[in-house]
Design a protein around this motif. Structure first.
Motif, PDB file in Angstrom:
ATOM      1  N   LEU A  74      53.438  92.532  -9.669  1.00 37.74           N
ATOM      2  CA  LEU A  74      54.225  93.621  -9.764  1.00 37.74           C
ATOM      3  C   LEU A  74      54.508  94.055  -8.162  1.00 37.74           C
ATOM      4  CD1 LEU A  74      53.567  95.707 -12.841  1.00 37.74           C
ATOM      5  CD2 LEU A  74      55.576  94.087 -12.548  1.00 37.74           C
ATOM      6  N   LEU A  75      53.472  94.387  -7.350  1.00 33.36           N
ATOM      7  CA  LEU A  75      53.639  94.618  -6.022  1.00 33.36           C
ATOM      8  C   LEU A  75      54.301  93.587  -5.455  1.00 33.36           C
ATOM      9  CD1 LEU A  75      50.105  96.112  -5.248  1.00 33.36           C
ATOM     10  CD2 LEU A  75      52.187  97.199  -5.403  1.00 33.36           C
ATOM     11  N   GLN A  76      54.310  92.366  -5.356  1.00 33.12           N
ATOM     12  CA  GLN A  76      55.137  91.365  -4.772  1.00 33.12           C
ATOM     13  C   GLN A  76      56.651  91.458  -5.179  1.00 33.12           C
ATOM     14  OE1 GLN A  76      54.565  88.651  -2.470  1.00 33.12           O
ATOM     15  NE2 GLN A  76      52.420  89.260  -2.269  1.00 33.12           N
ATOM     16  N   MET A  77      56.783  91.522  -6.317  1.00 33.42           N
ATOM     17  CA  MET A  77      57.985  91.796  -6.821  1.00 33.42           C
ATOM     18  C   MET A  77      58.741  93.268  -6.285  1.00 33.42           C
ATOM     19  SD  MET A  77      58.536  90.570 -10.649  1.00 33.42           S
ATOM     20  CE  MET A  77      57.590  91.890 -11.521  1.00 33.42           C
ATOM     21  N   TYR A  78      58.086  94.034  -6.274  1.00 29.11           N
ATOM     22  CA  TYR A  78      58.551  95.563  -5.755  1.00 29.11           C
ATOM     23  C   TYR A  78      59.065  95.133  -4.311  1.00 29.11           C
ATOM     24  CZ  TYR A  78      58.733 100.043  -4.153  1.00 29.11           C
ATOM     25  OH  TYR A  78      59.103 101.509  -3.520  1.00 29.11           O
ATOM     26  N   THR A  79      58.008  94.861  -3.472  1.00 23.54           N
ATOM     27  CA  THR A  79      58.235  94.666  -2.078  1.00 23.54           C
ATOM     28  C   THR A  79      59.309  93.656  -1.729  1.00 23.54           C
ATOM     29  OG1 THR A  79      56.375  93.007  -1.691  1.00 23.54           O
ATOM     30  CG2 THR A  79      55.796  95.227  -1.305  1.00 23.54           C
ATOM     31  N   GLY A  80      59.292  92.252  -2.537  1.00 22.93           N
ATOM     32  CA  GLY A  80      60.504  91.620  -2.468  1.00 22.93           C
ATOM     33  C   GLY A  80      61.651  91.940  -2.716  1.00 22.93           C
ATOM     34  N   ILE A  81      61.742  92.939  -3.782  1.00 19.65           N
ATOM     35  CA  ILE A  81      63.290  93.676  -4.047  1.00 19.65           C
ATOM     36  C   ILE A  81      63.584  94.619  -3.007  1.00 19.65           C
ATOM     37  CG2 ILE A  81      64.275  95.246  -5.583  1.00 19.65           C
ATOM     38  CD1 ILE A  81      62.663  93.741  -7.850  1.00 19.65           C
ATOM     39  N   LYS A  82      62.622  95.368  -2.409  1.00 19.36           N
ATOM     40  CA  LYS A  82      62.744  96.298  -1.416  1.00 19.36           C
ATOM     41  C   LYS A  82      63.175  95.528  -0.056  1.00 19.36           C
ATOM     42  CE  LYS A  82      62.322 100.222  -2.992  1.00 19.36           C
ATOM     43  NZ  LYS A  82      63.558 101.267  -3.086  1.00 19.36           N
ATOM     44  N   ARG A  83      62.722  94.425   0.235  1.00 18.63           N
ATOM     45  CA  ARG A  83      63.152  93.552   1.508  1.00 18.63           C
ATOM     46  C   ARG A  83      64.500  92.947   1.322  1.00 18.63           C
ATOM     47  NH1 ARG A  83      58.179  91.455   4.536  1.00 18.63           N
ATOM     48  NH2 ARG A  83      59.668  90.136   5.557  1.00 18.63           N
ATOM     49  N   TYR A  84      64.613  92.597  -0.089  1.00 18.62           N
ATOM     50  CA  TYR A  84      65.894  91.802  -0.323  1.00 18.62           C
ATOM     51  C   TYR A  84      66.987  92.910  -0.102  1.00 18.62           C
ATOM     52  CZ  TYR A  84      69.690  89.425  -2.683  1.00 18.62           C
ATOM     53  OH  TYR A  84      70.938  88.826  -3.149  1.00 18.62           O
ATOM     54  N   GLN A  85      66.920  94.140  -0.632  1.00 20.55           N
ATOM     55  CA  GLN A  85      68.078  95.080  -0.432  1.00 20.55           C
ATOM     56  C   GLN A  85      68.236  95.460   0.804  1.00 20.55           C
ATOM     57  OE1 GLN A  85      66.644  98.288  -3.044  1.00 20.55           O
ATOM     58  NE2 GLN A  85      67.454  97.175  -4.873  1.00 20.55           N
ATOM     59  N   HIS A  86      67.132  95.571   1.736  1.00 17.71           N
ATOM     60  CA  HIS A  86      67.340  96.001   3.065  1.00 17.71           C
ATOM     61  C   HIS A  86      67.963  95.004   3.855  1.00 17.71           C
ATOM     62  CE1 HIS A  86      66.510  97.407   6.987  1.00 17.71           C
ATOM     63  NE2 HIS A  86      65.943  96.150   7.474  1.00 17.71           N
ATOM     64  N   TYR A  87      67.508  93.646   3.834  1.00 18.20           N
ATOM     65  CA  TYR A  87      68.330  92.669   4.610  1.00 18.20           C
ATOM     66  C   TYR A  87      69.577  92.360   4.025  1.00 18.20           C
ATOM     67  CZ  TYR A  87      63.908  92.040   7.141  1.00 18.20           C
ATOM     68  OH  TYR A  87      62.628  92.250   7.726  1.00 18.20           O
ATOM     69  N   LYS A  88      69.880  92.651   2.774  1.00 21.21           N
ATOM     70  CA  LYS A  88      71.295  92.182   2.296  1.00 21.21           C
ATOM     71  C   LYS A  88      72.253  93.132   2.642  1.00 21.21           C
ATOM     72  CE  LYS A  88      72.951  89.217  -0.511  1.00 21.21           C
ATOM     73  NZ  LYS A  88      73.437  87.996  -0.093  1.00 21.21           N
ATOM     74  N   SER A  89      71.768  94.563   2.906  1.00 24.34           N
ATOM     75  CA  SER A  89      72.548  95.329   3.652  1.00 24.34           C
ATOM     76  C   SER A  89      72.711  95.285   5.087  1.00 24.34           C
ATOM     77  CB  SER A  89      72.194  97.058   3.299  1.00 24.34           C
ATOM     78  OG  SER A  89      70.759  97.061   4.029  1.00 24.34           O
ATOM     79  N   GLU A  90      71.634  94.705   5.796  1.00 25.07           N
ATOM     80  CA  GLU A  90      72.086  94.334   7.176  1.00 25.07           C
ATOM     81  C   GLU A  90      72.937  93.074   7.396  1.00 25.07           C
ATOM     82  OE1 GLU A  90      70.508  95.632  10.072  1.00 25.07           O
ATOM     83  OE2 GLU A  90      69.795  97.348   8.534  1.00 25.07           O
ATOM     84  N   GLN A  91      72.990  92.162   6.313  1.00 30.40           N
ATOM     85  CA  GLN A  91      73.801  91.222   6.254  1.00 30.40           C
ATOM     86  C   GLN A  91      75.455  91.673   6.202  1.00 30.40           C
ATOM     87  OE1 GLN A  91      73.562  88.119   3.289  1.00 30.40           O
ATOM     88  NE2 GLN A  91      74.114  86.614   4.497  1.00 30.40           N
ATOM     89  N   ARG A  92      75.322  92.498   5.383  1.00 33.24           N
ATOM     90  CA  ARG A  92      76.724  93.250   5.280  1.00 33.24           C
ATOM     91  C   ARG A  92      77.162  93.931   6.115  1.00 33.24           C
ATOM     92  NH1 ARG A  92      74.901  96.126   0.664  1.00 33.24           N
ATOM     93  NH2 ARG A  92      74.361  94.458  -1.019  1.00 33.24           N
ATOM     94  N   LYS A  93      76.272  94.846   6.906  1.00 30.87           N
ATOM     95  CA  LYS A  93      76.673  95.234   8.210  1.00 30.87           C
ATOM     96  C   LYS A  93      77.269  94.213   9.467  1.00 30.87           C
ATOM     97  CE  LYS A  93      73.632  99.241   7.638  1.00 30.87           C
ATOM     98  NZ  LYS A  93      72.286  99.873   8.127  1.00 30.87           N
ATOM     99  N   ARG A  94      76.170  93.295   9.435  1.00 31.42           N
ATOM    100  CA  ARG A  94      76.812  92.046  10.258  1.00 31.42           C
ATOM    101  C   ARG A  94      78.123  91.566  10.195  1.00 31.42           C
ATOM    102  NH1 ARG A  94      73.161  86.800  11.135  1.00 31.42           N
ATOM    103  NH2 ARG A  94      71.581  88.258  12.035  1.00 31.42           N
ATOM    104  N   LYS A  95      78.419  91.482   8.760  1.00 32.98           N
ATOM    105  CA  LYS A  95      79.692  90.819   8.443  1.00 32.98           C
ATOM    106  C   LYS A  95      80.774  91.798   8.742  1.00 32.98           C
ATOM    107  CE  LYS A  95      78.273  87.350   5.092  1.00 32.98           C
ATOM    108  NZ  LYS A  95      78.356  87.034   3.672  1.00 32.98           N
TER     109      LYS A  95
END
Length: 98
Positions: A74-95
Motif C-alpha cells: 500500500l505504501l508503494q501504491m500510495y507513493t506511486g500514485i502521488k508521483r504519477y499525479q505530480h509528474y502528469k501535471s508537470e507534463q501537462r504544464k510542459r505541453k
C-alpha cells in the motif's frame, strides 16, 4: 480464488514492462511517469501476494507476513500514485508552454 494469481501475474508483467520502457525512453519526465506506474504495479503485486499467501496457509505467521506485505504494498501504491499525479501535471504544464 483464481483472481489473486491472475492479478499477481499481470502486475509483475506490468512492472517489468514499465521498467524496460524506462530504459528505452530518453525524456526524464516520461521516465519518471513510467517509474511511478512501475511503483503502482509493484505495490499491487506485493499486496496481492501477501493476501494470497495468507489465504493459502492461514496461520498466524502467514497473517503477520501478509500484514507486512500489505502495508509495504500500500505504501508503494500510495507513493506511486502521488508521483504519477505530480509528474502528469508537470507534463501537462510542459505541453501548455509549447
Amino acid at each position: 480464488m483464481v483472481v489473486f494469481p491472475i492479478v499477481i501475474i499481470i502486475s509483475i508483467v506490468l512492472y517489468v514492462y514499465y521498467k524496460v520502457m524506462i530504459l528505452r525512453g530518453s525524456d526524464p519526465l516520461i521516465q519518471e511517469i513510467l517509474n511511478a506506474k512501475a511503483r503502482i504495479s509493484l505495490g499491487i503485486f506485493i499486496s496481492f501476494f501477501g493476501v494470497n499467501q495468507y489465504l493459502y496457509y492461514q496461520t498466524k505467521i502467514a497473517l503477520y507476513v501478509a500484514i507486512v506485505f500489505l502495508i509495504f504494498g500500500l505504501l508503494q501504491m500510495y507513493t506511486g500514485i502521488k508521483r504519477y499525479q505530480h509528474y502528469k501535471s508537470e507534463q501537462r504544464k510542459r505541453k501548455e508552454n509549447i
